[in-house]
Design an enzyme around this catalytic site. Structure first.
Site, mmCIF file in Angstrom:
data_model
loop_
_atom_site.group_PDB
_atom_site.id
_atom_site.type_symbol
_atom_site.label_atom_id
_atom_site.label_comp_id
_atom_site.label_asym_id
_atom_site.label_seq_id
_atom_site.Cartn_x
_atom_site.Cartn_y
_atom_site.Cartn_z
ATOM 1 N N TYR A 1 0.783 -0.972 -0.031
ATOM 2 C CA TYR A 1 0.081 0.082 -0.033
ATOM 3 C C TYR A 1 0.897 1.245 -0.022
ATOM 4 C CZ TYR A 1 -3.487 3.309 1.516
ATOM 5 O OH TYR A 1 -4.538 4.419 1.710
ATOM 6 N N ASP B 1 9.151 2.973 0.138
ATOM 7 C CA ASP B 1 8.041 3.671 0.809
ATOM 8 C C ASP B 1 8.228 3.230 2.455
ATOM 9 O OD1 ASP B 1 5.819 4.330 2.262
ATOM 10 O OD2 ASP B 1 4.407 3.433 0.839
ATOM 11 N N LYS C 1 3.347 8.982 8.992
ATOM 12 C CA LYS C 1 3.391 8.422 10.302
ATOM 13 C C LYS C 1 4.092 8.711 11.317
ATOM 14 C CE LYS C 1 0.498 4.743 8.581
ATOM 15 N NZ LYS C 1 0.706 4.095 7.047
#
Ligand SMILES: *Cc1c(COP(=O)(O)O)cnc(C)c1O
Length: 429
Positions: free
Chosen positions: A144, A239, A267
């Protein structure tokens, strides 16, 4: 446990917000039942609107690596807020966070801040395309990278949970530039590279995957990917929205000993406020506006509240790198304890752990990629999720998510979690 007020709040939310939530996985669709509405949280604990207390294994899906309402972060935000919340003009704190991040992460010279991991990955790919003059990208099934169009092709976690791996609304034109490879399968990448020779701008990957459960990259795979990219002039994008500032100061690049060409963050880097970022060597970053031709912008990018939260968070991690060891130790302890309970009761499972990322999959077969991850028994997962919830343990409400441990968790919390599992394990058969 009683969830009366949460259910009432959810009913009300559904009247005004699609599905009652602002991000789909929160809705408990994969596990059934109504989501819990949080009232407040401190350290390792969540308190909901009905007065229930939970040990939290999500920590806002990763950002709160030091626990909820962590004092230095909260104080930094409060002090900053008193001086104004947004200017749309440069502020010193942006440079302070940039300098610190660049000093912690290997192989980057400059970093650009955005507002989410989605934006970071979307912009990283644009930069890779602008830099290389090529259009196609390779991504991996089950990884993702946020919800921008190019990535909604077999996109892991939320997208899989909702059975829409390829979302309507993504045009065929966009989809055709995203090529799909298999995680931990270098040949699947090689054959795409051969078939699309000279057309691939970048390969984007979660260096340790966390959106199909936790999937550990085989060394030959991740190192082979680096070699292949170097040989073929393809940019390798890590990522690190999940792994950055979680696995180590320098994230997965440091732990795996593999350099990426562009790295994305989110995050943890925002300390619980909306921040994303992407970073690379000067040569690549100089392509970005206003220095170069690749456009990218944001009214609230580099927001002072978000930057000061991120600065407080990274400062703590930079000054106390033992936290990463301590978190990994706690995760190992929890994993072993839970595995023992499952084994003793003959519940088939796989445990995948890397640093402070961990997931359990209810299947006999090793889980090494997307295909093996979806073989987990979702009925067992539902019972497990709700069972643990009723015991006061909040786990991700989807089998395709890693748990994120935070350093506020005590060994007593971990023991209580293992005990909670032994209370419900008979129901998992
Ligand atoms: C969470 C996540 C994203 C998306 O970040 P948002 O802030 O939710 O947009 C991208 N990539 C990875 C690996 C993630 O875990």
């Amino acid at each position: 446990m009683i969830y009366k007020r949460s259910s009432a709040l959810f009913a009300e939310a559904q009247r005004f917000i699609p599905g009652g939530v602002n991000s789909p996985v929160r809705a408990f669709k994969a596990v059934g039942g109504d989501p819990i509405f949080v009232k407040e949280a401190k350290g390792a604990y969540l308190y909901d609107e009905d007065g229930n207390k939970f040990i939290d294994y999500i920590a806002s899906w990763g950002p709160l690596i030091l626990g909820h309402a962590y004092e230095p972060v909260i104080n930094a935000v409060i002090e900053k807020a008193k001086k104004g919340t947004s200017f749309g003009m440069p502020t010193e704190v942006e440079t302070q966070l940039a300098q610190l991040a660049v000093s912690m992460v290997p192989n980057i010279d400059k970093i650009r801040f955005v507002n989410s991991g989605t934006e970071a990955c979307m912009s990283a790919v644009r930069l890779a395309r602008g830099f290389s003059g090529k259009d196609k990208i390779i991504k991996f099934a089950g990884c993702y990278h946020g919800h921008s169009d190019s990535f909604l092709i077999q996109a892991g976690s939320g997208a899989v949970t909702f059975g829409s791996p390829n979302s309507p609304g993504v045009t065929k034109g966009t989809a055709k530039d995203t090529l799909l490879a298999m995680y931990n399968n270098l040949e699947s990448v090689q054959s795409l590279v051969v078939a699309n020779k000279g057309e691939i701008a970048a390969i984007i990957i979660e260096p340790v995957a966390g959106n199909m459960g936790c999937i550990i990259p085989q060394e030959s795979f991740i190192k082979g990917l680096r070699e292949l990219c170097t040989q073929e002039g393809i940019l390798l994008i890590f990522d690190e929205v999940m792994t950055g500032f979680r696995l180590a100061r320098g994230g997965a690049q440091e732990v795996l000993g593999v350099d990426a060409d562009i790295v994305t963050f989110g995050k943890v880097i925002g300390g619980g406020l909306p921040v994303g970022a992407f970073a690379a060597k000067d040569e690549i970053m100089s392509y970005l506006a206003p220095d170069g031709p690749v456009y990218q912008a944001g009214t609230l990018s580099g927001n002072p509240l978000a930057m000061s939260a991120g600065l407080a968070m990274l400062t703590e991690l930079n000054n106390n790198p033992d936290i990463f060891r301590s978190l990994a130790d706690k995760t190992e302890y929890l994993g072993k304890g839970m595995a023992k309970v499952l084994q003793e009761h003959n519940v088939p499972f796989q445990k995948n752990r890397f640093g402070s990322m961990i997931s359990f999959h209810f299947t006999d077969e090793p889980v090494v990629d997307f295909e093996s991850s979806v073989k987990g028994n979702n009925d067992t997962f539902k019972k497990y999720f709700h069972g643990m919830l009723n015991q006061g343990v909040y786990l991700p409400p989807s089998a395709f998510e890693s748990y994120f441990l935070n350093d506020a968790l005590s060994y007593e919390d971990l023991d209580n979690t293992i005990k909670a599992l032994s209370n419900i394990v008979e129901d998992l058969k």
